[in-house]
Design a protein around this motif. Structure first.
Motif, PDB file in Angstrom:
ATOM      1  N   GLY B  82     -23.871  48.708  35.838  1.00 46.03           N
ATOM      2  CA  GLY B  82     -24.792  47.586  35.979  1.00 46.03           C
ATOM      3  C   GLY B  82     -24.265  46.516  36.904  1.00 46.03           C
ATOM      4  N   HIS B  83     -22.895  46.433  37.062  1.00 42.43           N
ATOM      5  CA  HIS B  83     -22.357  45.383  37.944  1.00 42.43           C
ATOM      6  C   HIS B  83     -20.945  45.759  38.407  1.00 42.43           C
ATOM      7  CE1 HIS B  83     -20.160  41.628  38.778  1.00 42.43           C
ATOM      8  NE2 HIS B  83     -21.261  41.445  39.520  1.00 42.43           N
ATOM      9  N   ILE B  84     -20.748  45.684  39.683  1.00 41.44           N
ATOM     10  CA  ILE B  84     -19.349  45.841  40.150  1.00 41.44           C
ATOM     11  C   ILE B  84     -19.053  44.818  41.237  1.00 41.44           C
ATOM     12  CG2 ILE B  84     -19.152  48.334  39.626  1.00 41.44           C
ATOM     13  CD1 ILE B  84     -19.507  48.762  42.721  1.00 41.44           C
ATOM     14  N   SER B  85     -17.780  44.573  41.372  1.00 34.99           N
ATOM     15  CA  SER B  85     -17.315  43.732  42.503  1.00 34.99           C
ATOM     16  C   SER B  85     -16.250  44.523  43.246  1.00 34.99           C
ATOM     17  CB  SER B  85     -16.682  42.446  41.970  1.00 34.99           C
ATOM     18  OG  SER B  85     -17.664  41.591  41.494  1.00 34.99           O
ATOM     19  N   ILE B  86     -16.449  44.638  44.521  1.00 38.12           N
ATOM     20  CA  ILE B  86     -15.444  45.370  45.312  1.00 38.12           C
ATOM     21  C   ILE B  86     -15.161  44.577  46.579  1.00 38.12           C
ATOM     22  CG2 ILE B  86     -15.980  47.699  44.504  1.00 38.12           C
ATOM     23  CD1 ILE B  86     -17.754  47.900  47.100  1.00 38.12           C
ATOM     24  N   GLU B  87     -14.061  44.963  47.200  1.00 42.19           N
ATOM     25  CA  GLU B  87     -13.810  44.444  48.545  1.00 42.19           C
ATOM     26  C   GLU B  87     -13.852  45.605  49.489  1.00 42.19           C
ATOM     27  OE1 GLU B  87     -10.313  42.033  48.924  1.00 42.19           O
ATOM     28  OE2 GLU B  87     -11.143  40.490  47.595  1.00 42.19           O
ATOM     29  N   SER B  88     -14.450  45.371  50.655  1.00 44.11           N
ATOM     30  CA  SER B  88     -14.543  46.454  51.629  1.00 44.11           C
ATOM     31  C   SER B  88     -14.564  45.858  53.029  1.00 44.11           C
ATOM     32  CB  SER B  88     -15.817  47.275  51.351  1.00 44.11           C
ATOM     33  OG  SER B  88     -15.853  48.359  52.259  1.00 44.11           O
ATOM     34  N   PHE B  98     -14.953  43.459  59.746  1.00 41.62           N
ATOM     35  CA  PHE B  98     -14.525  42.258  59.025  1.00 41.62           C
ATOM     36  C   PHE B  98     -14.526  42.535  57.532  1.00 41.62           C
ATOM     37  CE2 PHE B  98     -18.768  40.916  57.590  1.00 41.62           C
ATOM     38  CZ  PHE B  98     -19.593  41.634  58.420  1.00 41.62           C
ATOM     39  N   PRO B  99     -13.642  41.849  56.801  1.00 41.53           N
ATOM     40  CA  PRO B  99     -13.533  42.094  55.366  1.00 41.53           C
ATOM     41  C   PRO B  99     -14.672  41.421  54.623  1.00 41.53           C
ATOM     42  CG  PRO B  99     -11.947  40.395  56.049  1.00 41.53           C
ATOM     43  CD  PRO B  99     -12.654  40.839  57.279  1.00 41.53           C
ATOM     44  N   VAL B 100     -15.086  42.059  53.598  1.00 40.29           N
ATOM     45  CA  VAL B 100     -16.182  41.503  52.812  1.00 40.29           C
ATOM     46  C   VAL B 100     -15.879  41.657  51.326  1.00 40.29           C
ATOM     47  CG1 VAL B 100     -18.058  41.802  54.451  1.00 40.29           C
ATOM     48  CG2 VAL B 100     -17.388  43.726  53.009  1.00 40.29           C
ATOM     49  N   SER B 101     -16.467  40.743  50.608  1.00 37.71           N
ATOM     50  CA  SER B 101     -16.441  40.867  49.150  1.00 37.71           C
ATOM     51  C   SER B 101     -17.871  41.209  48.748  1.00 37.71           C
ATOM     52  CB  SER B 101     -15.996  39.531  48.558  1.00 37.71           C
ATOM     53  OG  SER B 101     -16.375  39.475  47.220  1.00 37.71           O
ATOM     54  N   ILE B 102     -18.010  42.274  47.966  1.00 37.05           N
ATOM     55  CA  ILE B 102     -19.358  42.756  47.647  1.00 37.05           C
ATOM     56  C   ILE B 102     -19.550  42.699  46.137  1.00 37.05           C
ATOM     57  CG2 ILE B 102     -21.004  44.706  47.809  1.00 37.05           C
ATOM     58  CD1 ILE B 102     -19.274  45.724  50.174  1.00 37.05           C
ATOM     59  N   ASP B 103     -20.648  42.141  45.773  1.00 36.63           N
ATOM     60  CA  ASP B 103     -20.988  42.053  44.354  1.00 36.63           C
ATOM     61  C   ASP B 103     -22.349  42.752  44.160  1.00 36.63           C
ATOM     62  OD1 ASP B 103     -20.227  40.052  41.871  1.00 36.63           O
ATOM     63  OD2 ASP B 103     -22.408  40.450  42.057  1.00 36.63           O
ATOM     64  N   VAL B 104     -22.340  43.822  43.365  1.00 37.71           N
ATOM     65  CA  VAL B 104     -23.567  44.619  43.212  1.00 37.71           C
ATOM     66  C   VAL B 104     -24.075  44.491  41.783  1.00 37.71           C
ATOM     67  CG1 VAL B 104     -24.596  46.916  43.498  1.00 37.71           C
ATOM     68  CG2 VAL B 104     -22.572  46.265  44.856  1.00 37.71           C
ATOM     69  N   THR B 105     -25.326  44.178  41.667  1.00 38.29           N
ATOM     70  CA  THR B 105     -25.937  44.137  40.330  1.00 38.29           C
ATOM     71  C   THR B 105     -27.114  45.140  40.310  1.00 38.29           C
ATOM     72  OG1 THR B 105     -25.411  41.808  40.158  1.00 38.29           O
ATOM     73  CG2 THR B 105     -27.067  42.659  38.611  1.00 38.29           C
ATOM     74  N   ALA B 106     -27.045  46.009  39.337  1.00 36.21           N
ATOM     75  CA  ALA B 106     -28.162  46.969  39.232  1.00 36.21           C
ATOM     76  C   ALA B 106     -29.233  46.382  38.282  1.00 36.21           C
ATOM     77  CB  ALA B 106     -27.645  48.294  38.653  1.00 36.21           C
ATOM     78  N   VAL B 121     -23.137  39.886  49.555  1.00 37.58           N
ATOM     79  CA  VAL B 121     -22.021  40.244  50.459  1.00 37.58           C
ATOM     80  C   VAL B 121     -21.448  38.960  51.093  1.00 37.58           C
ATOM     81  CG1 VAL B 121     -21.361  41.555  52.500  1.00 37.58           C
ATOM     82  CG2 VAL B 121     -23.159  42.437  50.989  1.00 37.58           C
ATOM     83  N   GLN B 122     -20.158  38.834  50.953  1.00 37.94           N
ATOM     84  CA  GLN B 122     -19.526  37.619  51.503  1.00 37.94           C
ATOM     85  C   GLN B 122     -18.477  38.009  52.537  1.00 37.94           C
ATOM     86  OE1 GLN B 122     -18.407  35.256  48.153  1.00 37.94           O
ATOM     87  NE2 GLN B 122     -18.597  33.370  49.353  1.00 37.94           N
ATOM     88  N   ASP B 123     -18.559  37.323  53.688  1.00 40.24           N
ATOM     89  CA  ASP B 123     -17.523  37.556  54.726  1.00 40.24           C
ATOM     90  C   ASP B 123     -16.267  36.819  54.275  1.00 40.24           C
ATOM     91  OD1 ASP B 123     -15.840  37.508  56.863  1.00 40.24           O
ATOM     92  OD2 ASP B 123     -17.403  37.028  58.363  1.00 40.24           O
ATOM     93  N   ILE B 124     -15.190  37.579  54.025  1.00 37.40           N
ATOM     94  CA  ILE B 124     -13.968  36.912  53.529  1.00 37.40           C
ATOM     95  C   ILE B 124     -12.858  36.923  54.585  1.00 37.40           C
ATOM     96  CG2 ILE B 124     -14.482  37.315  51.068  1.00 37.40           C
ATOM     97  CD1 ILE B 124     -12.540  39.741  51.262  1.00 37.40           C
TER      98      ILE B 124
END
Lengths: 214, 651
Positions: B82-88, B98-106, B121-124
């Protein structure tokens, strides 16, 4: 005619004693007193004495310098050195300066009268011992003008102790002529006194020292 | 997250606005669609694209190629959890990553089926860069601290060490485990001050800084390591604060090992002390040499002082006397009587000869060695004497040189072979120079004394000549005159006899004055007044001058002063007799409470004191004599006006 004497001595008592003593002799007249060499030269010129009795150690100008000046400036004035110390230096100095003789200030006062009279007569007198030492001491020109025969004769007689008068008599000439010859001899030898001329005669063998005394 | 079907229209509008204006990227996709569907402007901007360009593109296309393989797993995980946070890492249109922080909510329906995903999606890039920079900086700092040769420890607010570097371990001789957790007051520290006194833990720089907040620098501390060896460290501290008003939360302590510097400094200090002692000894000797003329004691002092700076067994000073060196002073185990007068010929093969030839210091490691020229003592046949030298091995000869001439040798010996060094020779030279000066001074002094005696004799001879011999001559002349007058004019005898008498009287007073001078004790026994009176009588007798005298009582002054005043009187009278042409002289000697005044006046010709004049040497010597006893000398004269000489002495 009396013999005119100038006394040069820085000690007043000595001048006083000399005057007293000399004036007892009727032949002498003390015409002046000098208390130093400078006065002596000046008074010799002013007073033209026959003879100066010259103390050697005096202030202002010493007796040897004064003798030399007097003999050069006034050749007719004879000088007898009067010293209280008989050292070679002052005797040679006096003879070289043109003194005809020297005397020691000693007790033999009679010698003084004799010496003054001899000097005025043109007689050279000194002891053979001193003569011998003087031979080496007095300078002469290397090649003096040659003396005439007559001058040589007169020099020989001077060396033998003759007075002007004695020479004049022996050579049958006037005393003045003798004096003229002597002047000529002195100038040829480049000396200022008869004593020096006699030393020259001894040195060159013109005369010999008396035997037994050499 | 669940979609609330009851959301009002207004509420929805707010969501839309947030979506449109968000500064981070938002993507909304149906669960089974693999291409990009709904996105906001920020998302497109961060990829360098417009929304139109991205819509319909496969989702994986915005990922950096190496990340794409993970995408199915992430989606699966997001759907499941239902929810994850990853960096990619995402890819821009221009190909940059560029690096990003991704937060996914289903977003699921009530049955739990995933309807769609909301992805933030956040540019980090900036955060990453900052993180990297911080990490780099930390790594660098750690590397620096680790490689520093300075020891570093960190004490926390409780004084406990919580950090240390390798250098600290090495310097303190402790392992990191042993160091960490210790406080300054730990009894295992054994620390001392520079002067050796204990350095209590509560006064350690770290503690002081913790308490006061003040940084300290270069505090020197000695620390005994576990192996009992002593290490010296120089400590600096720096307090750390969260804010200015707080107490420090810790203190950084850095320290360096100064054990080597300290021992080198101590060595240097030792050398300076030695050099100072040497210089002092030389200085003392030179002062003594310049103030003392008694050669024997001087040379002894020189040898004694030399002993302070050069370790020797025996020392002697040999003077060159013709072809021989003769020992004139000796200090050492052999008796002086034996050593003094010991001679060594310059022509013999000895150390002395070497010194004479080279005029340089000569060092012989063993005088009993095999070198053929070492015949120092072989010529001594006296067995008893030889025995005395048996213990000598090292020998050093130093030339005494004056005006480039060798005048002697300073010789030192030592019972150990090979004892003397070139440093000894250098030092010895300084003393040898002083000895040479002393010897030369003594010689000059002797010469000067001889010359003074000679001058004195000359002066007495001149005096005798001026006085007695003239008087005697006058007496002889007067007596001869009297003798002749007795025969011719006996009535005129009075004049020469008076003359003789006055001379005899004068002679007597002259003789008295002269004899007075020949006996130096006369001035002491009879006094200054009597001495000057005798001189005045003689002046009167000799030169027939009127001499007025006016003397007070014998002054109470030292003999030196009397002597000086007497000589001045004598000199002044000689000038009157020789140069003044005076008829009258006055001599006064008077003393009041504090001052003694001697005055000699004549009525002679005078002179101009500003110009050359006869008798100026006499004046100069008078002036010098008066200056020597600290008096005031004055001469008043002008041509024709006589001369007055006065000496005043403050009592």
């Amino acid at each position: 005619m009396s013999i005119c004497i100038l006394i040069a001595d820085d000690h007043a008592v000595v001048r006083q004693g000399l005057r007293m003593f000399l004036e007892m002799d009727a032949d002498f007249e003390v015409v002046g007193e000098a208390e130093n060499g400078e006065d002596a030269v000046r008074l010799a010129g002013e007073l033209q004495p026959d003879i100066v009795l010259m103390d050697l150690i005096m202030p202002v100008m010493d007796g040897i310098t004064a003798t030399s000046r007097i003999r050069r400036q006034y050749p007719d004035v004879e000088v007898i050195a009067l010293t209280s110390v008989l050292d070679d230096g002052s005797i040679f100095g006096a003879i070289r300066a043109g003194a005809i003789g020297y005397l020691l200030k000693d007790t033999k006062a009679d010698n003084l009268i004799y010496a003054v009279k001899s000097a005025v007569a043109g007689q050279v007198q000194f002891s053979p011992q001193v003569a011998k030492r003087l031979l080496k001491e007095v300078d002469f020109p290397e090649a003096p003008e040659p003396l005439t025969d007559r001058e040589s004769d007169i020099l020989r007689m001077l060396a033998s102790g003759y007075s002007n008068k004695g020479i004049a008599q022996d050579l049958n000439i006037g005393e003045k002529t003798v004096k003229t010859h002597v002047s000529s001899i002195l100038s040829k030898l480049g000396v200022t006194s008869r004593t020096q001329a006699v030393i020259y005669a001894l040195r060159t063998g013109l005369v010999m020292l008396p035997p037994g005394q050499s | 997250m669940s979609v609330d079907e009851n959301s009002t229209g207004n509420e929805w509008l707010q969501w839309i606005q947030a979506f449109e204006h968000a500064e981070w990227g938002i993507v909304i996709n149906r669960a089974d669609v693999t291409t990009l569907e709904i996105m906001n402007a920020a998302f497109a901007r961060m990829h360098g694209c417009s929304i139109g360009e991205l819509r319909g593109q496969p989702i994986e296309s915005v990922f950096a190629p190496e990340e794409r393989a993970n995408l199915p797993d992430w989606i699966e995980e997001a759907h499941r959890k239902g929810h994850i946070s990853i960096e990619s890492r995402h890819l821009r249109k221009d190909g940059s990553v560029f690096p990003v922080s991704i937060d996914v909510t289903a977003v699921k329906d009530k049955q739990g089926k995933v309807l769609y995903r909301v992805v933030n999606v956040q540019d980090i890039s900036q955060r990453k860069a900052a993180e990297n920079a911080l990490r780099d900086s930390e790594q660098r700092s750690a590397a620096i601290i680790a490689t520093l040769t300075e020891g570093i420890v960190f004490h926390n607010a409780d004084g406990m060490i919580t950090l240390c570097n390798a250098a600290a371990e090495r310097i303190l001789g402790l392992s990191v485990d042993q160091i960490l957790g210790r406080t300054s007051i730990d009894p295992r520290w054994r620390t001392i001050h520079e002067d050796g006194s204990p350095f209590p833990g509560e006064t350690h720089p770290a503690m002081v800084t913790l308490q006061t907040g003040t940084s300290l620098s270069n505090v020197v501390m000695g620390i005994y390591k576990p192996d009992d060896s002593l290490t010296w460290i120089s400590i600096s501290t720096h307090a750390l604060f969260f804010s200015e008003n707080d107490k420090p939360y810790g203190v950084v302590v850095s320290f360096t090992d100064i054990t080597n510097q300290k021992s080198m400094y101590e060595l240097l200090e030792q050398r300076v002390a030695v050099r100072t002692r040497e210089l002092k000894a030389i200085l003392e000797v030179s002062q003594i040499v310049s103030s003392n003329l008694e050669l024997g004691s001087l040379l002894t002092i020189i040898l004694e002082q030399l002993k302070q700076v050069i370790d020797y067994t025996g020392a002697g000073i040999a003077k060159l006397d013709g072809d021989d060196f003769v020992i004139v002073e000796y200090l050492g185990p052999i008796s002086r009587e034996i050593m003094l007068g010991f001679r060594a010929s310059v022509n013999q093969d000895t150390g002395y000869r070497k010194v004479a030839e080279s005029k340089q210091p000569v060092i012989i490691d063993d005088i009993w060695g095999n070198e053929p020229w070492l015949n120092m003592l072989r010529n001594i046949t006296d067995k008893e004497m030889l025995a005395k030298f048996q213990d000598i091995h090292s020998w050093m000869g130093i030339p005494l040189i004056s005006h480039d001439q060798l005048i002697g040798v300073l010789r030192l010996d030592h019972h150990e072979p090979g004892h003397f060094t070139s440093a000894h020779a250098d030092l010895g030279l300084a003393f040898a120079n002083q000895a040479a000066i002393a010897i030369e001074n003594a010689r000059f002094h002797e010469q000067a004394q001889r010359f003074a005696a000679f001058q004195e004799r000359q002066r007495l001879a001149r005096e005798l000549h001026d006085s007695v011999s003239q008087a005697l001559y006058g007496i002889a002349l007067g007596a001869r005159t009297a003798q002749m007058r007795l025969e011719t004019e006996p009535e005129k005898l009075a004049e020469p006899l008076d003359y003789i008498l006055s001379l005899a009287e004068a002679g007597v007073s002259e003789m008295r004055a002269l004899i007075f001078e020949l006996r130096p004790e006369s001035l002491q026994n009879e006094g200054l007044v009597a001495a000057i009176a005798k001189q005045s009588d003689a002046l009167h007798a000799r030169y027939n001058l009127q001499v007025i005298t006016d003397f007070g009582p014998e002054p109470d002054i030292s003999l030196d002063w009397k002597e000086a005043l007497y000589r001045v009187t004598q000199e002044a009278m000689q000038n009157i007799a020789r140069h003044a042409h005076a008829t009258k002289a006055e001599v006064r000697l008077h003393q009041n409470d504090s001052c003694l005044v001697l005055e000699i006046r004549d009525n002679g010709m005078g002179f101009d004191p500003g110009r050359e004049h006869p008798g100026h040497l006499g004046l100069q010597s008078m002036q010098e004599r008066v200056a020597q006893i600290g008096g005031t000398f004055a001469v008043v004269s002008q041509p024709g006006m006589g001369t007055t000489i006065s000496v005043s002495l403050l009592l």
